[in-house]
Design an enzyme around this catalytic site. Structure first.
Site, short mmCIF file in Angstrom:
data_model
loop_
_atom_site.label_atom_id
_atom_site.label_comp_id
_atom_site.label_asym_id
_atom_site.label_seq_id
_atom_site.Cartn_x
_atom_site.Cartn_y
_atom_site.Cartn_z
N ARG A 1 45.49 13.24 27.62
CA ARG A 1 44.17 12.61 27.66
C ARG A 1 44.39 11.10 27.81
O ARG A 1 44.77 10.43 26.87
CB ARG A 1 43.45 12.91 26.33
CG ARG A 1 41.98 12.58 26.31
CD ARG A 1 41.47 12.54 24.87
NE ARG A 1 41.85 11.30 24.24
CZ ARG A 1 42.09 11.14 22.93
NH1 ARG A 1 42.02 12.15 22.11
NH2 ARG A 1 42.42 9.95 22.46
N HIS B 1 39.01 9.81 23.21
CA HIS B 1 38.50 11.17 22.97
C HIS B 1 37.08 11.29 23.53
O HIS B 1 36.78 12.19 24.30
CB HIS B 1 38.50 11.47 21.47
CG HIS B 1 37.77 12.72 21.12
ND1 HIS B 1 38.24 13.97 21.46
CD2 HIS B 1 36.57 12.91 20.52
CE1 HIS B 1 37.36 14.88 21.06
NE2 HIS B 1 36.34 14.26 20.49
N TYR C 1 45.28 4.61 16.91
CA TYR C 1 46.19 5.65 16.41
C TYR C 1 47.30 6.05 17.38
O TYR C 1 48.09 6.93 17.07
CB TYR C 1 45.39 6.89 15.97
CG TYR C 1 44.48 7.46 17.05
CD1 TYR C 1 44.98 8.31 18.04
CD2 TYR C 1 43.11 7.16 17.08
CE1 TYR C 1 44.15 8.83 19.01
CE2 TYR C 1 42.27 7.69 18.05
CZ TYR C 1 42.81 8.52 19.01
OH TYR C 1 42.00 9.04 19.99
C1 LIG Z 1 33.98 23.48 14.60
C2 LIG Z 1 34.14 22.01 14.85
N1 LIG Z 1 34.91 21.28 14.02
C3 LIG Z 1 35.08 19.97 14.24
C4 LIG Z 1 34.46 19.34 15.28
C5 LIG Z 1 34.66 17.85 15.54
N2 LIG Z 1 35.54 17.67 16.71
C6 LIG Z 1 35.02 17.36 17.91
S1 LIG Z 1 36.21 17.25 19.09
C7 LIG Z 1 37.43 17.59 17.99
C8 LIG Z 1 38.87 17.63 18.44
C9 LIG Z 1 39.14 18.66 19.49
O1 LIG Z 1 40.44 18.52 19.98
P1 LIG Z 1 41.01 19.47 21.09
O2 LIG Z 1 40.70 20.89 20.77
O3 LIG Z 1 42.44 19.12 21.28
O4 LIG Z 1 40.16 19.10 22.40
P2 LIG Z 1 40.09 17.72 23.20
O5 LIG Z 1 38.92 16.96 22.64
O6 LIG Z 1 41.38 17.01 23.02
O7 LIG Z 1 39.83 18.08 24.62
C10 LIG Z 1 36.91 17.80 16.72
C11 LIG Z 1 37.72 18.09 15.52
C12 LIG Z 1 33.63 20.14 16.13
N3 LIG Z 1 33.01 19.62 17.18
N4 LIG Z 1 33.51 21.46 15.90
#
Ligand SMILES: Cc1ncc(C[n+]2csc(CCOP(=O)(O)OP(=O)(O)O)c2C)c(N)n1
Ligand SMILES: [Mg+2]
Length: 358
Positions: free
Chosen positions: A255, A259, A268
């Protein structure tokens, strides 16, 4: 006698320098026209993303989740789909949406807060975005089991991130898909980060190896290599359609942006990491390949650039022209059928709004 070399752990068909390499298990034979078309997809998708980030910075979108760096994973896998296949995205799959012919304006309208999705999932075989991490893997497996029972010649693909692999939903989806031999491809874009959580906080083994514990194959592909992503996803989808069940594809990528626009990654992660990944840029390697093989000339690259500029400009114009929805629109589409309580609440809300001076 020397032992035969094991295939490399990472499936790669195009190096960061734009050199074609072979892999014993994955072949791809693309015409010059097809490669130029993939290049165009990558450039246009990146431009849509950059325009959206700029619009958010100017206060025109509430939020945006950038796909910067993940274009090859999305275009490669998206172009592997047939019209009959069904895709379930997260909130970052703008490149897959492009491949499914979803008007990018719909993506912007969601993040502008003027509707709750904006496209018809059945028209594009591209489900609505899911913000609840991992939830869509269960939806996809359920859908896959449905088309399996229909005897359809189609497969399902579901996108999720590295962080999502720690969710219960994703592990439950793996179990169901495995035991019911569901025609689903689990496409994990390992972009190394789940907001500020690095991959090593999610797993002690490479993610693709998790699949064997559930009883189906897993493969790690260079997620910045559009050829490899296309070849690996095609093969996994073909296996699903042929009744061979699920595959986990781990697209190893990065990425490159934040985010979301609400995040500041400089808090970080170190700048060196980003610099190292810039050298593996998914677009540059296709450009180098096209140049190297004299498969495209400067005129072609200029034309794609001009098309990207025009697309960005037009998208901005259409985004700014999006009408705000009427406040009572929030009560629409809650239920498929008319609903007495919804009607009552709608009337109460309209009365409340009428109490303000216009
Ligand atoms: C069930 C749930 N828990 C927490 C969140 C908060 N949250 C949003 S994005 C994220 C991280 C996701 O990371 P990843 O699966 O690696 O996907 P990326 O954003 O890197 O594409 C979190 C914890 C959420 N949206 N849904
Ligand atoms: Mg991630």
């Amino acid at each position: 006698m020397t032992a035969p070399m094991a295939p490399p752990e990472l499936v790669q068909l195009l190096t960061p320098e734009g050199e074609r390499v072979e892999h014993p298990d994955y072949e791809i034979d693309l015409t010059a026209e097809e490669v130029r078309s993939l290049y165009r997809d990558l450039v246009l998708v990146r431009r849509i993303d950059l325009e959206a980030v700029a619009l958010q910075r100017q206060g025109e979108l509430g939020l945006w989740a950038s796909l910067l760096g993940q274009e090859a994973a999305q275009v490669g896998s998206g172009r592997a789909l047939t019209d009959a296949d069904m895709a379930f995205p997260t909130y970052r799959e703008h490149g897959v949406a492009w491949c499914r012919d979803v008007d990018p304006l719909h993506l912007l309208s969601l993040f502008r807060g003027v509707n709750h999705g904006g496209w018809d999932p059945q028209e594009h075989n591209f489900h609505l975005y899911s913000i609840v991490i991992g939830s869509q893997t269960l939806h996809a497996v359920g859908y896959a089991m449905g088309i399996q029972r229909d005897g359809a010649e189609a497969a399902t693909i579901v996108y999720f991130g590295d962080g999502a692999t720690s969710q219960g939903d994703v592990n439950e989806a793996f179990i169901w898909a495995s035991v019911f031999n569901a025609p689903v491809v689990f496409f994990c874009q390992n972009n190394q980060w789940a907001i500020s959580e690095p991959l090593e906080k999610q797993s002690r083994i490479p993610l693709y190896k998790r699949a064997s514990g559930f009883g189906f194959p897993g493969v790690r592909v260079d997620g910045n290599d559009v050829f490899a992503c296309l070849a690996v996803t095609r093969k996994a989808l073909a296996a699903a359609r042929a009744g061979q069940g699920p595959t986990l594809v781990e697209a190893f990528t990065y990425r490159m942006g934040a985010h979301t626009t609400s995040d500041d990654p400089t808090r970080y992660r170190v700048a060196d990491e980003l610099e190292a990944w810039k050298l593996k840029d998914p677009i540059e390697r296709v450009k180098a390949y096209l140049f190297r093989g004299q498969l495209a000339d400067q005129e072609f690259f200029d034309k794609v650039e001009a098309e990207a500029d025009a697309l960005g400009k037009e998208l901005r114009r259409r985004c700014l022209a999006l009408p705000d929805p009427a406040p009572e629109a929030i009560f629409q589409h809650v239920y498929a059928e008319p609903h007495a309580l919804m009607a009552e609440e709608r009337e109460q809300y309209l009365t409340y709004l009428a109490g303000f001076e216009r």
